[in-house]
Design a protein around this motif. Structure first.
Motif, PDB file in Angstrom:
ATOM      1  N   ALA A   4       0.828  -1.208   0.000  1.00  0.00           N
ATOM      2  CA  ALA A   4       0.000   0.000   0.000  1.00  0.00           C
ATOM      3  C   ALA A   4       0.862   1.258   0.000  1.00  0.00           C
ATOM      4  N   ARG A   5       2.115   1.122   0.432  1.00  0.00           N
ATOM      5  CA  ARG A   5       3.004   2.279   0.519  1.00  0.00           C
ATOM      6  C   ARG A   5       4.103   2.168  -0.539  1.00  0.00           C
ATOM      7  N   LEU A   6       3.732   2.267  -1.769  1.00  0.00           N
ATOM      8  CA  LEU A   6       4.688   2.211  -2.869  1.00  0.00           C
ATOM      9  C   LEU A   6       5.528   3.481  -2.858  1.00  0.00           C
ATOM     10  N   ARG A   7       6.833   3.313  -2.906  1.00  0.00           N
ATOM     11  CA  ARG A   7       7.707   4.489  -2.894  1.00  0.00           C
ATOM     12  C   ARG A   7       7.754   5.129  -4.271  1.00  0.00           C
ATOM     13  N   ASP A   8       8.042   6.416  -4.313  1.00  0.00           N
ATOM     14  CA  ASP A   8       8.156   7.143  -5.568  1.00  0.00           C
ATOM     15  C   ASP A   8       9.420   6.710  -6.309  1.00  0.00           C
ATOM     16  N   ALA A   9       9.424   6.928  -7.613  1.00  0.00           N
ATOM     17  CA  ALA A   9      10.576   6.621  -8.449  1.00  0.00           C
ATOM     18  C   ALA A   9      10.699   7.713  -9.505  1.00  0.00           C
ATOM     19  N   ASP A  10      11.779   7.665 -10.269  1.00  0.00           N
ATOM     20  CA  ASP A  10      11.965   8.648 -11.339  1.00  0.00           C
ATOM     21  C   ASP A  10      10.941   8.469 -12.446  1.00  0.00           C
ATOM     22  N   ALA A  11      10.611   7.210 -12.759  1.00  0.00           N
ATOM     23  CA  ALA A  11       9.728   6.933 -13.883  1.00  0.00           C
ATOM     24  C   ALA A  11       8.985   5.626 -13.665  1.00  0.00           C
ATOM     25  N   ILE A  12       8.030   5.376 -14.545  1.00  0.00           N
ATOM     26  CA  ILE A  12       7.239   4.143 -14.537  1.00  0.00           C
ATOM     27  C   ILE A  12       7.353   3.520 -15.912  1.00  0.00           C
ATOM     28  N   ALA A  34       5.732   9.067 -10.026  1.00  0.00           N
ATOM     29  CA  ALA A  34       6.889   9.272 -10.901  1.00  0.00           C
ATOM     30  C   ALA A  34       6.581  10.436 -11.834  1.00  0.00           C
ATOM     31  N   ARG A  35       7.624  10.891 -12.545  1.00  0.00           N
ATOM     32  CA  ARG A  35       7.472  12.046 -13.436  1.00  0.00           C
ATOM     33  C   ARG A  35       7.050  11.675 -14.848  1.00  0.00           C
ATOM     34  N   ARG A  36       7.332  10.441 -15.254  1.00  0.00           N
ATOM     35  CA  ARG A  36       7.095  10.069 -16.650  1.00  0.00           C
ATOM     36  C   ARG A  36       6.760   8.590 -16.733  1.00  0.00           C
ATOM     37  N   LEU A  37       6.053   8.195 -17.798  1.00  0.00           N
ATOM     38  CA  LEU A  37       5.618   6.817 -18.010  1.00  0.00           C
ATOM     39  C   LEU A  37       5.989   6.368 -19.408  1.00  0.00           C
ATOM     40  N   LEU A  38       6.560   5.174 -19.490  1.00  0.00           N
ATOM     41  CA  LEU A  38       6.790   4.506 -20.768  1.00  0.00           C
ATOM     42  C   LEU A  38       5.845   3.319 -20.844  1.00  0.00           C
ATOM     43  N   CYS A  69       3.599  13.559 -20.548  1.00  0.00           N
ATOM     44  CA  CYS A  69       4.433  12.690 -19.716  1.00  0.00           C
ATOM     45  C   CYS A  69       4.395  11.213 -20.069  1.00  0.00           C
ATOM     46  N   VAL A  70       3.842  10.841 -21.218  1.00  0.00           N
ATOM     47  CA  VAL A  70       3.732   9.430 -21.582  1.00  0.00           C
ATOM     48  C   VAL A  70       4.414   9.181 -22.914  1.00  0.00           C
ATOM     49  N   ARG A  92      17.228   9.570 -20.438  1.00  0.00           N
ATOM     50  CA  ARG A  92      16.688  10.544 -19.490  1.00  0.00           C
ATOM     51  C   ARG A  92      17.435  10.580 -18.153  1.00  0.00           C
ATOM     52  N   GLY A  93      18.382   9.670 -17.969  1.00  0.00           N
ATOM     53  CA  GLY A  93      19.185   9.664 -16.749  1.00  0.00           C
ATOM     54  C   GLY A  93      18.452   9.195 -15.505  1.00  0.00           C
ATOM     55  N   TYR A  94      17.437   8.346 -15.667  1.00  0.00           N
ATOM     56  CA  TYR A  94      16.686   7.861 -14.519  1.00  0.00           C
ATOM     57  C   TYR A  94      17.504   6.844 -13.735  1.00  0.00           C
ATOM     58  N   ARG A  95      17.293   6.819 -12.426  1.00  0.00           N
ATOM     59  CA  ARG A  95      17.999   5.892 -11.536  1.00  0.00           C
ATOM     60  C   ARG A  95      17.056   4.875 -10.890  1.00  0.00           C
ATOM     61  N   SER A  96      15.745   5.125 -10.985  1.00  0.00           N
ATOM     62  CA  SER A  96      14.770   4.198 -10.402  1.00  0.00           C
ATOM     63  C   SER A  96      13.503   4.203 -11.250  1.00  0.00           C
ATOM     64  N   ILE A  97      12.913   3.012 -11.420  1.00  0.00           N
ATOM     65  CA  ILE A  97      11.660   2.907 -12.172  1.00  0.00           C
ATOM     66  C   ILE A  97      10.708   1.942 -11.474  1.00  0.00           C
ATOM     67  N   ILE A  98       9.447   2.281 -11.544  1.00  0.00           N
ATOM     68  CA  ILE A  98       8.394   1.379 -11.094  1.00  0.00           C
ATOM     69  C   ILE A  98       8.028   0.514 -12.290  1.00  0.00           C
ATOM     70  N   VAL A  99       8.064  -0.781 -12.119  1.00  0.00           N
ATOM     71  CA  VAL A  99       7.766  -1.730 -13.192  1.00  0.00           C
ATOM     72  C   VAL A  99       6.351  -2.251 -12.986  1.00  0.00           C
ATOM     73  N   VAL A 100       5.474  -2.002 -13.971  1.00  0.00           N
ATOM     74  CA  VAL A 100       4.087  -2.450 -13.896  1.00  0.00           C
ATOM     75  C   VAL A 100       3.870  -3.542 -14.932  1.00  0.00           C
TER      76      VAL A 100
END
Length: 184
Positions: A4-12, A34-38, A69-70, A92-100
């Motif tokens: 329930a407490r998903l941490r933020d990331a640079d992108a998804i 996150a700021r952006r989604l792929l 942002c997509v 984009r230089g992201y260091r963390s991503i949420i994988v869905v």
């Protein structure tokens, strides 16, 4: 299932397949996780407005997020998802991503992504695939989907192990190698 407490990331990154994956990723983006989604693996004839109409209501905040942002790519399998995602993340230089992705697909997706981006933190957000029966042993279609995914997972693990060994010996020779094999 995701906490329930998903941490933020640079992108998804959402790996296409079940429609719930994209809707979940858009929701996370609209919540500011996150700021952006792929959206990786979009059919080459599908355009953003089609995806938007499936996942959001016109006039919602999510609708406006698509224009800013997509991003979409046309990867055709999980290995290609990893390659396209890696290019997108590096650019984009992201260091963390949420994988869905779906719960059954998450283990293999993480292996493929980790193999391509060992220095990027991967935050899993598994989504339940409603078309699959939770009691998989009673449904031959679900059992077949899970069996195929398991075989692909085993292949990805073997490739990951072979690449780890190959890259360890290549470091001594200063020439990285990549083994590319998959089960169809």
């Amino acid at each position: 299932m995701p906490s329930a407490r998903l941490r933020d990331a640079d992108a998804i990154v959402a790996l296409t397949g079940d429609e719930e994956r994209i809707a979940a990723a858009v929701r996370l983006l609209s919540e500011g996780k996150a700021r952006r989604l792929l959206i990786s693996g979009v059919h080459k004839t599908t355009r953003a407005p089609q995806i938007m109409s499936l996942t959001t209501s016109r006039g919602s905040r999510s609708w406006s997020l698509f224009s800013c942002c997509v991003d979409l790519d046309n990867a055709h399998n999980t290995e290609a998802n990893a390659a396209e995602t890696t290019n997108w993340v590096r650019k984009r230089g992201y260091r963390s991503i949420i994988v869905v992705t779906s719960t059954y697909h998450m283990p293999r997706a993480l292996i493929e992504l980790h193999q391509a981006m060992r220095d990027v933190e991967l935050v899993p957000y598994p989504v339940r695939a409603p078309r699959l029966d939770e009691r998989w042993w009673r449904d031959s279609r679900t059992a077949w989907v899970l069996w195929k995914e398991y075989m692909k997972y085993i292949t990805a693990m073997a490739r990951y192990g072979a690449n780890s060994i190959s890259n360890a010996s290549a470091r001594v020779e200063h020439e990285p190698q990549l083994i590319n094999a998959r089960a169809s």
